[in-house]
Scaffold this active site. Structure first.
Site, PDB file in Angstrom:
ATOM      1  N   ARG A 162       0.847  -1.182   0.000  1.00 32.43           N
ATOM      2  CA  ARG A 162       0.000   0.000   0.000  1.00 32.43           C
ATOM      3  C   ARG A 162       0.888   1.238   0.000  1.00 32.43           C
ATOM      4  NH1 ARG A 162      -2.020  -3.528   4.095  1.00 32.43           N
ATOM      5  NH2 ARG A 162      -4.077  -4.391   3.585  1.00 32.43           N
TER       6      ARG A 162
ATOM      7  N   LYS B 286      -2.556  -1.932   8.134  1.00 30.21           N
ATOM      8  CA  LYS B 286      -3.986  -2.125   8.259  1.00 30.21           C
ATOM      9  C   LYS B 286      -4.273  -3.369   9.096  1.00 30.21           C
ATOM     10  CE  LYS B 286      -8.060  -1.732   5.286  1.00 30.21           C
ATOM     11  NZ  LYS B 286      -8.537  -1.698   3.889  1.00 30.21           N
TER      12      LYS B 286
ATOM     13  N   HIS C 144      -2.717   3.228  -6.251  1.00 28.36           N
ATOM     14  CA  HIS C 144      -3.260   2.020  -5.630  1.00 28.36           C
ATOM     15  C   HIS C 144      -3.535   0.934  -6.675  1.00 28.36           C
ATOM     16  CE1 HIS C 144      -4.876  -0.093  -2.203  1.00 28.36           C
ATOM     17  NE2 HIS C 144      -5.979  -0.399  -2.876  1.00 28.36           N
TER      18      HIS C 144
ATOM     19  N   ARG D 263      -1.225  -1.981  -6.842  1.00 29.17           N
ATOM     20  CA  ARG D 263      -1.459  -3.109  -5.930  1.00 29.17           C
ATOM     21  C   ARG D 263      -2.391  -4.129  -6.573  1.00 29.17           C
ATOM     22  NH1 ARG D 263      -1.175  -4.542  -0.399  1.00 29.17           N
ATOM     23  NH2 ARG D 263      -3.150  -5.126   0.592  1.00 29.17           N
TER      24      ARG D 263
ATOM     25  N   HIS E 154      -3.598  -8.971   4.107  1.00 25.00           N
ATOM     26  CA  HIS E 154      -5.038  -9.080   4.293  1.00 25.00           C
ATOM     27  C   HIS E 154      -5.356  -9.980   5.476  1.00 25.00           C
ATOM     28  CE1 HIS E 154      -5.667  -8.019  -0.219  1.00 25.00           C
ATOM     29  NE2 HIS E 154      -5.629  -6.945   0.540  1.00 25.00           N
TER      30      HIS E 154
ATOM     31  N   TYR F  21      -9.186  -7.649  -5.052  1.00 24.40           N
ATOM     32  CA  TYR F  21      -8.124  -7.161  -5.936  1.00 24.40           C
ATOM     33  C   TYR F  21      -8.020  -7.927  -7.244  1.00 24.40           C
ATOM     34  CZ  TYR F  21      -6.340  -4.132  -2.315  1.00 24.40           C
ATOM     35  OH  TYR F  21      -6.213  -3.131  -1.394  1.00 24.40           O
TER      36      TYR F  21
END
Length: 308
Positions: free
Chosen positions: A145, A172, A241, A244, A275, A284
């Site tokens: 990220r 995250k 982004h 990614r 994740h 994604y």
């Protein structure tokens, strides 16, 4: 339920959540807003589905924000209902989820064009073009990220081992992870480290300060325009982004080409990307022609009785 009684329930609920290491501040802000709303809008103290949904929709946030508010208050109301069985808890699906826009998937030629355009940034001879070229190369080659790359400390980047490794700290979901790098990415990072000199932050501006997200985005707009990469007719935006998304799709294509069992390897990609669950990785994965072609080949081998 009286306002004081509901506040007491909230205090006990937040104490429980804190003991479970949840994000208390945001949760507390939302739930105290709900308790205040209930005090103002419920004359009899009852908590109805309509009251909850009115509160959820009382702000200007979009579908994603409304579903987050509903999710937070539902957890609290389930807790309240243990002692007050008449408490209503709205179904989560009463709020529509956000529509996922189709992400832009860069070709290898476009990624090379972005890096080349970054190398031409002004002022020439300064650190700035090298910083942004290396930054884009890292995102494209690792799937990090943007914020994770910006926050990297010099001590988080280990380039003297094989493979080179990055430590992403408390990103995250408050998760930390090790990210092994392709040798070519490690070489570029090592060249940048030697050029930029000593600094606590890995990526820095010409004044020796850590990169700021707004400066990164501003520079990328210039880079993207110089690389002549524009929004597609169907509204897919070539953002930072999107690199990614591109990394995730390319990794799957590579595994298909290597004949690997995607179902078995997808959890590894989830861990690599940081994740919490494999389901989040599906967000994604866009059905590009190349990915569909690889999946079709696997299915045809399976349908024909071969090994997938």
């Amino acid at each position: 339920m009286s306002h004081d009684g509901l506040r007491s329930q909230l205090d006990r609920y937040l104490a429980l959540k804190t003991s479970l290491s949840q994000e208390r501040r945001r949760l507390e802000r939302s739930l105290r807003a709900f308790v205040d709303y209930q005090n103002t809008h419920s004359m009899d103290g009852e908590i109805s589905n309509q009251l909850v949904l009115d509160w959820v929709c009382s702000t200007q946030c979009g579908p994603a924000g409304q579903r987050l508010r509903l999710s937070r208050v539902r957890g609290f109301l389930h807790y309240v209902r243990v002692s007050l069985p008449n408490t209503q808890v709205p179904d989560f699906n009463l709020i529509a989820g956000p529509t996922r826009p189709n992400p832009y998937i860069y070709s290898q030629k476009e990624i090379a064009a972005l890096i080349y355009a970054a190398e031409l940034l002004s002022p020439r001879g300064s650190l700035r073009p090298h910083t942004h070229a290396t930054f884009i190369g890292l995102l494209a080659g690792s799937g990090l990220r943007m914020g994770e790359a910006i926050r990297l400390k010099n001590t988080d980047v280990s380039l003297d081992q094989t493979p080179a490794v990055i430590m992403v700290r408390e990103s995250k979901f408050k998760k930390s992870r090790l990210v092994p790098l392709h040798p070519t990415v490690g070489e570029k990072l090592n060249a940048y480290r030697k050029r930029r000199g000593r600094s606590e932050s890995f990526f820095m501006d010409d004044c020796g300060r850590p990169l700021h997200p707004s400066l990164v985005r501003e520079a990328f707009v210039t880079i993207r325009k110089r690389a002549n990469i524009t929004t597609t007719a169907d509204g897919r935006h070539p953002t930072l982004h999107a690199l990614r998304h591109t990394f995730a799709v390319n990794r799957l294509v590579g595994w298909y080409q290597e004949g690997r069992d995607i179902n078995r390897w997808l959890p590894h990609l989830s861990v690599y990307l940081g994740h919490a669950k494999p389901e989040y990785t599906y967000w994604y994965l866009t059905a590009t022609p190349e990915l569909l072609h690889q999946a079709s080949d696997v299915f045809q081998r399976y349908a024909g009785g071969g090994q997938s």
